[in-house]
Scaffold this motif. Structure first.
Motif, mmCIF file in Angstrom:
data_model
loop_
_atom_site.group_PDB
_atom_site.id
_atom_site.type_symbol
_atom_site.label_atom_id
_atom_site.label_comp_id
_atom_site.label_asym_id
_atom_site.label_seq_id
_atom_site.Cartn_x
_atom_site.Cartn_y
_atom_site.Cartn_z
ATOM 1 N N LEU A 170 0.828 -1.205 0.000
ATOM 2 C CA LEU A 170 0.000 0.000 0.000
ATOM 3 C C LEU A 170 0.865 1.259 0.000
ATOM 4 N N ALA A 171 1.966 1.231 0.748
ATOM 5 C CA ALA A 171 2.863 2.388 0.783
ATOM 6 C C ALA A 171 3.459 2.657 -0.595
ATOM 7 N N ARG A 172 3.780 1.578 -1.326
ATOM 8 C CA ARG A 172 4.315 1.758 -2.688
ATOM 9 C C ARG A 172 3.284 2.397 -3.607
ATOM 10 N N GLN A 173 2.000 2.248 -3.267
ATOM 11 C CA GLN A 173 0.928 2.853 -4.058
ATOM 12 C C GLN A 173 0.621 4.286 -3.613
ATOM 13 N N GLY A 174 1.396 4.791 -2.626
ATOM 14 C CA GLY A 174 1.221 6.167 -2.181
ATOM 15 C C GLY A 174 0.415 6.344 -0.922
ATOM 16 N N VAL A 175 -0.067 5.256 -0.320
ATOM 17 C CA VAL A 175 -0.831 5.350 0.923
ATOM 18 C C VAL A 175 0.148 5.521 2.082
ATOM 19 N N SER A 176 -0.164 6.416 3.003
ATOM 20 C CA SER A 176 0.659 6.608 4.198
ATOM 21 C C SER A 176 0.104 5.757 5.327
ATOM 22 N N VAL A 177 1.000 5.254 6.170
ATOM 23 C CA VAL A 177 0.591 4.368 7.264
ATOM 24 C C VAL A 177 1.205 4.852 8.569
ATOM 25 N N LEU A 178 0.366 5.041 9.572
ATOM 26 C CA LEU A 178 0.817 5.313 10.932
ATOM 27 C C LEU A 178 0.462 4.093 11.770
ATOM 28 N N VAL A 179 1.454 3.498 12.398
ATOM 29 C CA VAL A 179 1.234 2.257 13.126
ATOM 30 C C VAL A 179 1.931 2.335 14.478
ATOM 31 N N SER A 180 1.245 1.877 15.526
ATOM 32 C CA SER A 180 1.866 1.846 16.851
ATOM 33 C C SER A 180 2.124 0.411 17.252
ATOM 34 N N SER A 181 3.178 0.210 18.037
ATOM 35 C CA SER A 181 3.478 -1.140 18.514
ATOM 36 C C SER A 181 4.527 -1.072 19.609
ATOM 37 N N HIS A 182 4.552 -2.123 20.429
ATOM 38 C CA HIS A 182 5.658 -2.296 21.375
ATOM 39 C C HIS A 182 6.568 -3.430 20.913
ATOM 40 N N LEU A 183 6.271 -4.019 19.737
ATOM 41 C CA LEU A 183 7.052 -5.135 19.204
ATOM 42 C C LEU A 183 8.207 -4.582 18.373
ATOM 43 N N LEU A 184 9.381 -4.545 18.964
ATOM 44 C CA LEU A 184 10.516 -3.858 18.364
ATOM 45 C C LEU A 184 10.962 -4.474 17.046
ATOM 46 N N THR A 185 11.093 -5.798 17.025
ATOM 47 C CA THR A 185 11.569 -6.456 15.804
ATOM 48 C C THR A 185 10.603 -6.249 14.654
ATOM 49 N N GLU A 186 9.321 -6.323 14.941
ATOM 50 C CA GLU A 186 8.313 -6.133 13.902
ATOM 51 C C GLU A 186 8.371 -4.719 13.327
ATOM 52 N N MET A 187 8.535 -3.721 14.188
ATOM 53 C CA MET A 187 8.607 -2.335 13.729
ATOM 54 C C MET A 187 9.859 -2.096 12.892
ATOM 55 N N GLU A 188 10.943 -2.768 13.260
ATOM 56 C CA GLU A 188 12.186 -2.625 12.514
ATOM 57 C C GLU A 188 12.010 -3.095 11.079
ATOM 58 N N GLN A 189 11.249 -4.172 10.893
ATOM 59 C CA GLN A 189 11.043 -4.726 9.564
ATOM 60 C C GLN A 189 9.993 -3.956 8.764
ATOM 61 N N LEU A 190 9.114 -3.222 9.456
ATOM 62 C CA LEU A 190 7.973 -2.591 8.796
ATOM 63 C C LEU A 190 8.204 -1.128 8.429
ATOM 64 N N CYS A 191 8.815 -0.357 9.327
ATOM 65 C CA CYS A 191 8.736 1.102 9.228
ATOM 66 C C CYS A 191 9.867 1.739 8.417
ATOM 67 N N ASP A 192 9.532 2.894 7.811
ATOM 68 C CA ASP A 192 10.533 3.747 7.172
ATOM 69 C C ASP A 192 11.144 4.694 8.202
ATOM 70 N N ARG A 193 10.291 5.227 9.071
ATOM 71 C CA ARG A 193 10.752 6.073 10.179
ATOM 72 C C ARG A 193 10.019 5.640 11.443
ATOM 73 N N PHE A 194 10.603 5.992 12.584
ATOM 74 C CA PHE A 194 9.946 5.649 13.839
ATOM 75 C C PHE A 194 10.182 6.749 14.866
ATOM 76 N N ALA A 195 9.242 6.846 15.812
ATOM 77 C CA ALA A 195 9.383 7.754 16.947
ATOM 78 C C ALA A 195 9.235 6.921 18.215
ATOM 79 N N ILE A 196 10.070 7.190 19.194
ATOM 80 C CA ILE A 196 9.970 6.502 20.485
ATOM 81 C C ILE A 196 9.187 7.380 21.448
ATOM 82 N N ILE A 197 8.137 6.789 22.008
ATOM 83 C CA ILE A 197 7.278 7.486 22.971
ATOM 84 C C ILE A 197 7.516 6.884 24.346
ATOM 85 N N GLU A 198 7.856 7.737 25.311
ATOM 86 C CA GLU A 198 8.064 7.293 26.696
ATOM 87 C C GLU A 198 7.333 8.232 27.641
#
Length: 312
Positions: A180-208
């Motif tokens: 979907l991202a390759r088709q131009g759709v933007s995705v905002l996703v939250s997670s506490h699963l670090l490995t999964e986010m590493e494989q999925l995201c282009d950028r990330f923000a850490i919230i504490e």
């Protein structure tokens, strides 16, 4: 410069005297997968619920494709597809009946062709006429993605979307989002699963604890790591000669504690070729050399430790 799909400016959420969200700002660009990363209770869901106005913010500005949600909510939310909690469906209706029911609530007419296109996209064509009560968690998640896509949104928002999914379900979700991202759709996703986010995201923000403590491009993180000292696993023989040479050359290393000739050498990547040449010239045999790149989990722990926080 292209306008961001989502802009969050100085978002604050306060309940009584307690600030849940503390002056957070970030943006999501077109075709980008942006991750909110942090432990449970950090404030990720509060941010997402504020974006879609499931809760009211205390202050700050949220803009979706140039539309402020406070003054142009209807126009802004038309561009959003979201699953904020577990997707809910009528269990005794089929997947198709659920999608048609949701489509009937849309401001725009949703054609059968559009529904069929989405069903194919999320790979539910073989199960779409089965009752939802027979669906696995992964199938319900795919149906939720289909529901979020019905009105062709520019921004998809998912809160902990892979919770409870098996590794195959996680992989499937990841591949769908990247397509979907390759088709131009933007995705905002939250997670506490670090490995999964590493494989999925282009950028990330850490919230504490309601604060945005770190924001980075995944590729830049990897490049920055490459420019710093790294640990290299090296299998060198003979052991005693290798240890003597590394010590004399003042090379920082740790020797495996199992009595084998496995060294963990700390070095700049650019210095490794010359080190290899020196070892070979001293008749040291090199059977293996492998760089150890820090994972997002290690970077997260470094950052949170520096900031005095933790995943607990």
């Amino acid at each position: 410069m292209t306008q961001p799909v989502l802009e969050i400016n100085h978002l604050v959420k306060q309940i009584g005297a307690k600030q849940i969200i503390k002056d957070i700002s970030f943006s999501v660009n077109e075709g980008e997968i942006f991750g909110l990363l942090g432990p449970n209770g950090a404030g990720k869901t509060t941010i997402i619920r504020s974006i879609v106005k499931l809760i009211s913010k205390t202050s700050g500005e949220i803009i979706i494709l140039g539309k402020n949600i406070d003054t142009s909510y209807t126009e802004a939310i038309q561009q959003v597809g979201a699953i904020v909690e577990n997707p809910e469906f009528y269990p005794y209706m089929t997947g198709l009946q659920n999608l048609k029911t949701f489509a009937s609530m849309s401001r725009n007419k949703i054609s059968n062709e559009r529904l069929e296109e989405i069903i194919q996209l999320v790979h539910l064509d073989k199960a779409i006429n089965n009752k939802v009560k027979t669906y696995s968690l992964g199938m319900r998640q795919r149906l939720g993605v289909a529901q979020a896509l019905i009105h062709e949104p520019k921004l998809l928002i998912f809160d902990e979307p892979t919770n409870g999914l098996d590794p195959e379900g996680m992989k499937e979700f990841r591949l769908q989002m990247k397509m979907l991202a390759r088709q131009g759709v933007s995705v905002l996703v939250s997670s506490h699963l670090l490995t999964e986010m590493e494989q999925l995201c282009d950028r990330f923000a850490i919230i504490e604890r309601g604060e945005l403590t770190h924001i980075a491009d995944m590729k830049q993180e990897n490049l920055a790591e490459a420019e710093q000292l790294q640990t290299f696993h090296m299998h060198l023989e003979p052991l005693e000669l290798s240890r003597e040479l590394l010590t004399n050359w003042k090379i920082d290393y740790i020797l495996a504690d199992n009595g084998t000739s496995h060294f963990f050498v700390k070095s700049s990547p650019s210095d490794i070729p010359s080190l290899v040449k020196k070892l070979v010239s001293e008749d040291v045999s090199i059977f293996a050399i492998e760089a150890h790149t820090k994972t997002l989990e290690e970077r997260f722990l470094e950052i949170t430790k520096h900031n005095g926080g933790s995943m607990e």
